[in-house]
Structure formats: C-alpha cells, structure tokens
Write a protein that holds these residues in place. Structure first.
Motif, PDB file in Angstrom:
ATOM      1  N   ALA A 190      80.465 -28.661  29.217  1.00  0.00           N
ATOM      2  CA  ALA A 190      79.355 -28.989  30.124  1.00  0.00           C
ATOM      3  C   ALA A 190      79.715 -30.195  30.986  1.00  0.00           C
ATOM      4  N   LYS A 191      80.303 -31.214  30.364  1.00  0.00           N
ATOM      5  CA  LYS A 191      80.572 -32.464  31.084  1.00  0.00           C
ATOM      6  C   LYS A 191      81.664 -32.296  32.135  1.00  0.00           C
ATOM      7  N   MET A 192      82.647 -31.435  31.862  1.00  0.00           N
ATOM      8  CA  MET A 192      83.677 -31.191  32.881  1.00  0.00           C
ATOM      9  C   MET A 192      83.114 -30.278  33.967  1.00  0.00           C
ATOM     10  N   ASP A 247      58.936 -33.244  32.508  1.00  0.00           N
ATOM     11  CA  ASP A 247      59.500 -31.885  32.523  1.00  0.00           C
ATOM     12  C   ASP A 247      60.921 -31.874  31.988  1.00  0.00           C
ATOM     13  N   SER A 248      61.288 -30.713  31.448  1.00  0.00           N
ATOM     14  CA  SER A 248      62.679 -30.564  31.015  1.00  0.00           C
ATOM     15  C   SER A 248      63.541 -30.215  32.230  1.00  0.00           C
ATOM     16  N   VAL A 249      64.719 -30.790  32.275  1.00  0.00           N
ATOM     17  CA  VAL A 249      65.647 -30.466  33.369  1.00  0.00           C
ATOM     18  C   VAL A 249      66.206 -29.045  33.208  1.00  0.00           C
ATOM     19  N   SER A 250      66.036 -28.469  32.026  1.00  0.00           N
ATOM     20  CA  SER A 250      66.831 -27.281  31.703  1.00  0.00           C
ATOM     21  C   SER A 250      66.292 -25.945  32.197  1.00  0.00           C
ATOM     22  N   ALA A 292      81.822 -41.605  34.027  1.00  0.00           N
ATOM     23  CA  ALA A 292      82.091 -41.248  32.629  1.00  0.00           C
ATOM     24  C   ALA A 292      81.881 -42.528  31.825  1.00  0.00           C
ATOM     25  N   PRO A 293      80.643 -42.708  31.314  1.00  0.00           N
ATOM     26  CA  PRO A 293      80.315 -43.983  30.657  1.00  0.00           C
ATOM     27  C   PRO A 293      80.677 -44.015  29.174  1.00  0.00           C
ATOM     28  N   ILE A 294      80.774 -45.214  28.660  1.00  0.00           N
ATOM     29  CA  ILE A 294      80.828 -45.422  27.203  1.00  0.00           C
ATOM     30  C   ILE A 294      79.885 -46.587  26.911  1.00  0.00           C
ATOM     31  N   ALA A 295      78.878 -46.330  26.086  1.00  0.00           N
ATOM     32  CA  ALA A 295      77.920 -47.385  25.766  1.00  0.00           C
ATOM     33  C   ALA A 295      77.198 -47.060  24.477  1.00  0.00           C
ATOM     34  N   LYS A 296      76.737 -48.118  23.831  1.00  0.00           N
ATOM     35  CA  LYS A 296      75.980 -47.935  22.590  1.00  0.00           C
ATOM     36  C   LYS A 296      74.544 -47.525  22.931  1.00  0.00           C
ATOM     37  N   THR A 297      74.232 -46.288  22.619  1.00  0.00           N
ATOM     38  CA  THR A 297      72.856 -45.788  22.777  1.00  0.00           C
ATOM     39  C   THR A 297      72.551 -44.971  21.532  1.00  0.00           C
ATOM     40  N   ARG A 298      71.391 -44.355  21.513  1.00  0.00           N
ATOM     41  CA  ARG A 298      71.052 -43.556  20.323  1.00  0.00           C
ATOM     42  C   ARG A 298      72.003 -42.362  20.175  1.00  0.00           C
ATOM     43  N   LEU A 299      72.602 -41.926  21.303  1.00  0.00           N
ATOM     44  CA  LEU A 299      73.530 -40.788  21.249  1.00  0.00           C
ATOM     45  C   LEU A 299      74.835 -41.160  20.571  1.00  0.00           C
ATOM     46  N   GLY A 336      67.981 -45.462  26.669  1.00  0.00           N
ATOM     47  CA  GLY A 336      69.435 -45.488  26.864  1.00  0.00           C
ATOM     48  C   GLY A 336      69.868 -45.929  28.253  1.00  0.00           C
ATOM     49  N   LEU A 337      70.927 -45.319  28.750  1.00  0.00           N
ATOM     50  CA  LEU A 337      71.495 -45.703  30.039  1.00  0.00           C
ATOM     51  C   LEU A 337      70.505 -45.486  31.187  1.00  0.00           C
ATOM     52  N   GLY A 338      69.818 -44.350  31.149  1.00  0.00           N
ATOM     53  CA  GLY A 338      68.903 -43.995  32.247  1.00  0.00           C
ATOM     54  C   GLY A 338      67.816 -45.028  32.452  1.00  0.00           C
ATOM     55  N   ASN A 391      71.728 -37.708  37.632  1.00  0.00           N
ATOM     56  CA  ASN A 391      71.664 -36.699  36.582  1.00  0.00           C
ATOM     57  C   ASN A 391      72.218 -37.320  35.308  1.00  0.00           C
ATOM     58  N   ASN A 392      71.298 -37.654  34.411  1.00  0.00           N
ATOM     59  CA  ASN A 392      71.675 -38.460  33.254  1.00  0.00           C
ATOM     60  C   ASN A 392      71.172 -37.877  31.925  1.00  0.00           C
ATOM     61  N   ALA A 393      70.191 -36.959  31.991  1.00  0.00           N
ATOM     62  CA  ALA A 393      69.605 -36.418  30.746  1.00  0.00           C
ATOM     63  C   ALA A 393      70.701 -35.792  29.898  1.00  0.00           C
ATOM     64  N   ASN A 418      81.328 -27.706  23.225  1.00  0.00           N
ATOM     65  CA  ASN A 418      80.163 -27.367  24.067  1.00  0.00           C
ATOM     66  C   ASN A 418      79.887 -28.488  25.073  1.00  0.00           C
ATOM     67  N   TYR A 419      79.841 -29.692  24.559  1.00  0.00           N
ATOM     68  CA  TYR A 419      79.540 -30.881  25.380  1.00  0.00           C
ATOM     69  C   TYR A 419      80.660 -31.136  26.405  1.00  0.00           C
ATOM     70  N   GLY A 420      81.901 -31.022  25.931  1.00  0.00           N
ATOM     71  CA  GLY A 420      83.045 -31.246  26.826  1.00  0.00           C
ATOM     72  C   GLY A 420      83.060 -30.244  27.969  1.00  0.00           C
ATOM     73  N   ASN A 460      62.123 -39.530  34.782  1.00  0.00           N
ATOM     74  CA  ASN A 460      61.981 -38.252  34.063  1.00  0.00           C
ATOM     75  C   ASN A 460      62.498 -38.401  32.642  1.00  0.00           C
ATOM     76  N   ASP A 461      61.772 -37.850  31.696  1.00  0.00           N
ATOM     77  CA  ASP A 461      62.307 -37.715  30.335  1.00  0.00           C
ATOM     78  C   ASP A 461      61.444 -36.741  29.549  1.00  0.00           C
ATOM     79  N   LEU A 462      62.111 -35.794  28.935  1.00  0.00           N
ATOM     80  CA  LEU A 462      61.411 -34.843  28.069  1.00  0.00           C
ATOM     81  C   LEU A 462      60.972 -35.532  26.782  1.00  0.00           C
TER      82      LEU A 462
HETATM   83  P1  NAI Z   1      70.017 -41.249  25.339  1.00  0.00           P
HETATM   84  O1  NAI Z   1      69.772 -40.231  24.276  1.00  0.00           O
HETATM   85  O2  NAI Z   1      69.458 -42.594  25.140  1.00  0.00           O
HETATM   86  O3  NAI Z   1      69.535 -40.718  26.753  1.00  0.00           O
HETATM   87  C1  NAI Z   1      69.430 -39.368  27.097  1.00  0.00           C
HETATM   88  C2  NAI Z   1      68.002 -39.086  27.528  1.00  0.00           C
HETATM   89  O4  NAI Z   1      67.915 -37.748  28.022  1.00  0.00           O
HETATM   90  C3  NAI Z   1      67.020 -39.193  26.351  1.00  0.00           C
HETATM   91  O5  NAI Z   1      66.033 -40.162  26.644  1.00  0.00           O
HETATM   92  C4  NAI Z   1      66.443 -37.795  26.237  1.00  0.00           C
HETATM   93  O6  NAI Z   1      65.083 -37.757  25.846  1.00  0.00           O
HETATM   94  C5  NAI Z   1      66.659 -37.231  27.643  1.00  0.00           C
HETATM   95  N1  NAI Z   1      66.682 -35.772  27.666  1.00  0.00           N
HETATM   96  C6  NAI Z   1      67.314 -34.951  26.793  1.00  0.00           C
HETATM   97  N2  NAI Z   1      67.091 -33.669  27.127  1.00  0.00           N
HETATM   98  C7  NAI Z   1      66.302 -33.676  28.242  1.00  0.00           C
HETATM   99  C8  NAI Z   1      65.776 -32.664  29.055  1.00  0.00           C
HETATM  100  N3  NAI Z   1      65.970 -31.371  28.778  1.00  0.00           N
HETATM  101  N4  NAI Z   1      65.049 -33.017  30.143  1.00  0.00           N
HETATM  102  C9  NAI Z   1      64.824 -34.333  30.413  1.00  0.00           C
HETATM  103  N5  NAI Z   1      65.304 -35.330  29.662  1.00  0.00           N
HETATM  104  C10 NAI Z   1      66.043 -35.011  28.589  1.00  0.00           C
HETATM  105  O7  NAI Z   1      71.615 -41.334  25.505  1.00  0.00           O
HETATM  106  P2  NAI Z   1      72.538 -42.018  26.631  1.00  0.00           P
HETATM  107  O8  NAI Z   1      73.781 -42.396  25.945  1.00  0.00           O
HETATM  108  O9  NAI Z   1      71.803 -43.026  27.406  1.00  0.00           O
HETATM  109  O10 NAI Z   1      72.914 -40.754  27.550  1.00  0.00           O
HETATM  110  C11 NAI Z   1      72.808 -40.728  28.960  1.00  0.00           C
HETATM  111  C12 NAI Z   1      73.858 -39.798  29.510  1.00  0.00           C
HETATM  112  O11 NAI Z   1      75.149 -40.395  29.373  1.00  0.00           O
HETATM  113  C13 NAI Z   1      73.944 -38.436  28.812  1.00  0.00           C
HETATM  114  O12 NAI Z   1      74.171 -37.439  29.776  1.00  0.00           O
HETATM  115  C14 NAI Z   1      75.161 -38.576  27.924  1.00  0.00           C
HETATM  116  O13 NAI Z   1      75.749 -37.338  27.620  1.00  0.00           O
HETATM  117  C15 NAI Z   1      76.029 -39.450  28.815  1.00  0.00           C
HETATM  118  N6  NAI Z   1      77.113 -40.128  28.120  1.00  0.00           N
HETATM  119  C16 NAI Z   1      76.823 -41.180  27.298  1.00  0.00           C
HETATM  120  C17 NAI Z   1      77.877 -41.812  26.645  1.00  0.00           C
HETATM  121  C18 NAI Z   1      77.633 -42.997  25.821  1.00  0.00           C
HETATM  122  O14 NAI Z   1      78.642 -43.592  25.366  1.00  0.00           O
HETATM  123  N7  NAI Z   1      76.408 -43.413  25.592  1.00  0.00           N
HETATM  124  C19 NAI Z   1      79.254 -41.320  26.741  1.00  0.00           C
HETATM  125  C20 NAI Z   1      79.444 -40.285  27.709  1.00  0.00           C
HETATM  126  C21 NAI Z   1      78.397 -39.703  28.336  1.00  0.00           C
END
Ligand code: NAI
Length: 299
Positions: A168-170, A72-75, A194-201, A19-21, A99-101, A164-166, A38-40
């Motif tokens: 956390a995000k605020m 490692d998990s960020v959590s 505050a992004p908007i993009a096509k990812t798996r989420l 995704g974005l990260g 901080n993107n997880a 829940n998400y809102g 980093n990615d869990l």
């Molecule tokens: P994504 O699902 O591709 O990326 C999120 C990554 O975080 C995944 O690779 C996942 O394995 C990892 N992750 C999840 N839990 C974890 C943990 N406990 N420890 C470490 N890594 C962990 O989705 P995307 O869209 O790239 O998301 C990136 C960030 O952008 C997220 O915080 C999401 O909430 C935020 N976001 C994305 C939007 C979008 O339109 N894509 C809209 C608004 C926010």
C-alpha cells in the motif's frame, strides 16, 4: 527569512485525531490555515470508531485557530467525497490535502489473510485515492494545490511482516508521481514523506530509539511541503528524529545489446555488471525521461 503562513488556505488532513496528523493540523492552524480534521477514530488495527477528531479541533480553537471535525472513513468513495465537501461547504476551497490516515495489520506473508490485505489497501491506498480525487477537481479549478502522501520505509525499502502495508505504501508513491505529472500545469504539487516517529502505531516497534523520534520532529517537513514556498514536485523525503533526506528512484544508464539486436542469455549474463551499475543514473520525473534514455540507446 519570512514566516511561512497559510492565511486564506484550507487544508484537509486525514487521520488527524492523533499521532502525526494531529501535529500537522495544530501547526497549520497556528500559521493561519483553516483545517478539516478528519479521523474515523478507530483502533490501530482499523476496528471501531470514535469522535477522536474533536480533541484536535478543540485544541486548535482554544489557540484561536479555525478547524472543523470530520469522522468519515477515507476508505470509501463516498467517505472521500464527504471529507472534501466538509472543506468546500465551510470555506469554499481546498488548497492542501495531507493523506495521513493509517492502520496496521502486520503478519508474516504466509499468515496474512485476504481481510488483512483488503483493509490495509482500503485505508492507505484506496483511501488516499478517494480523498484526493475530489480534491484534485477543486484544486484544478482553483489553479493551486498541494498534496502530501504518507509512505513508509516498510514499502520503499522493505520490512518483515508488512507485505500488505508495504504494498500500500509503495502504491502511494505511484499515485503521487502521477498526480505530480497530471497536476503540474494547474500549479498542483504532489510529494511523499516517509516518516519515522513514536506514535500509537509504532510504540512497540521502535525499541530504545522511540523516545528520540518525536512526531513534532516530522511536522516542520510536512508543513513546508504543503506550503506555497515549496516548489518541490514528484519527490520523496525520509524524515525522523530531526533528520531529513531525499529518497529517489533512479534509472541507471544500463547496457544496450545494440540496435535491433536480441542478446543471448549468455551475452546478457556477461554484461550484467553494466546492467546493475548505478553509474550515470538519472532521476526521471516522468515516463518520458525514461523514453528519452531508451531512444538514445536505440538510435
Ligand atoms: P496514528 O495511529 O496515531 O494515526 C493514524 C490515524 O489515522 C489514527 O488517528 C486513526 O484513527 C486514523 N484512521 C485510521 N483509519 C482511518 C480511516 N479509515 N479514515 C480516517 N481516519 C483513519 O499513527 P501515525 O504514526 O501518526 O500514522 C500516520 C501515518 O504515518 C500513517 O499513514 C502511517 O502508516 C504513517 N507512518 C507512520 C510511521 C511512524 O513511524 N509513526 C512510519 C511510517 C509511516
């Protein structure tokens, strides 16, 4: 215009396996940055784990960049410590934390379980806290640092099914604002996107717009905001589809009842248009600026 480079800088990017990260990690490495990927590696609802970060690292190395994977998990506090230690053990510093997880557990408010709340707060809000705290310590000693937090319009503006998400995000906006204040003297900057993009989420959520909202259209902003060239602090930027726009929390001039006066409910009702008017608003950078405005009304 000189190229924005990151030679001798070290970045930690959480959730950078996809995704974005991933786009941030690849672009930073291209510009000379050393990157902890980093990615869990779990699924988008936060279950499971896999060495997903390896793919990003392999891509960076194949292009001649430097990166290490961390799973490692960020959590948890221990996870946060280990993620930052991966950077300091390997390269002796941490200049950038993105901080993107993130995960999703979307449900309308009445259907949301305590577990759906906890896991989302743990990953997004507490996770950013647990990673940023050990990093802040290192940055303070170095006298340099850049934090970028990932918020969402779902929290800033509101969205159905994402309480829940809102929340956390605020919450991340509050965390970033305080780090912006606490870090200013040590040349640490903290901002939010505050992004908007096509990812798996979001694949199933964006409808026909999805293919016009590429993750790569968010990347330049994230890279700019963690660069030395960027002096922004305490800001929020909305980004998607190549559009970039400031989001701000403003404080209006308001209405004051008068020195020492306790207004009646009716007086307040009568003046509510002045309470609500955005005219003459300021954008406070800290609580002191609100106090300044309040003092003006009182004396
Ligand atoms: P994504 O699902 O591709 O990326 C999120 C990554 O975080 C995944 O690779 C996942 O394995 C990892 N992750 C999840 N839990 C974890 C943990 N406990 N420890 C470490 N890594 C962990 O989705 P995307 O869209 O790239 O998301 C990136 C960030 O952008 C997220 O915080 C999401 O909430 C935020 N976001 C994305 C939007 C979008 O339109 N894509 C809209 C608004 C926010």
């Amino acid at each position: 215009m000189s190229e924005i480079r990151f030679d001798n800088r070290v970045a930690v990017i959480t959730g950078a396996g996809g995704g974005l990260g991933k786009t941030y990690a690849v672009e930073l490495a291209k510009r000379g940055c050393k990157v902890v990927v980093n990615d869990l590696g779990g699924s988008s609802d936060g279950t499971g784990a896999s060495p997903m970060a390896d793919q990003t690292v392999a891509e960076i190395k194949a292009a001649g960049g430097e990166a290490v994977a961390n799973y490692d998990s960020v959590s948890t506090p221990e996870g946060g410590e280990k993620i930052i230690k991966a950077a300091t053990d390997k390269w002796g510093r941490v200049d950038i934390v993105i901080n993107n997880a993130g995960i999703l557990r979307d449900k309308s408010f009445l259907k949301l379980s305590p577990e759906d709340l906890s896991i989302v707060l743990d990953v997004h809000l507490k996770g950013a806290f647990f990673v940023s705290q050990p990093a802040f310590k290192v940055m303070k000693e170095q006298g340099y640092g850049r934090f970028l937090f990932t918020s969402s319009a779902a929290g800033i503006f509101g969205n159905f099914g994402q309480s829940n998400y809102g929340a956390a995000k605020m919450g991340l906006v509050g965390l970033s604002n305080v780090l912006a204040v606490e870090g200013a003297k040590a040349n640490i900057r903290s901002n939010v996107i505050a992004p908007i993009a096509k990812t798996r989420l979001t694949e199933g959520l964006l409808g026909p717009l999805a293919n016009m909202l590429l993750p790569e259209q968010v990347t330049p902003l994230a890279i700019y905001m963690v660069s030395e060239a960027c002096q922004l602090n305490h800001e929020i930027i909305s980004v998607g589809g190549g559009r970039f726009a400031r989001v701000f929390v403003g404080l209006a001039q308001g209405w004051a009842a008068g020195k020492g006066k306790v207004p009646t409910v009716e007086e307040l009702h009568e003046n509510f248009d002045k309470v609500m008017s955005p005219e003459g608003y300021i954008i406070p950078k800290s609580i002191q600026e609100e106090m300044g405005l309040l003092m003006k009304a009182l004396v």
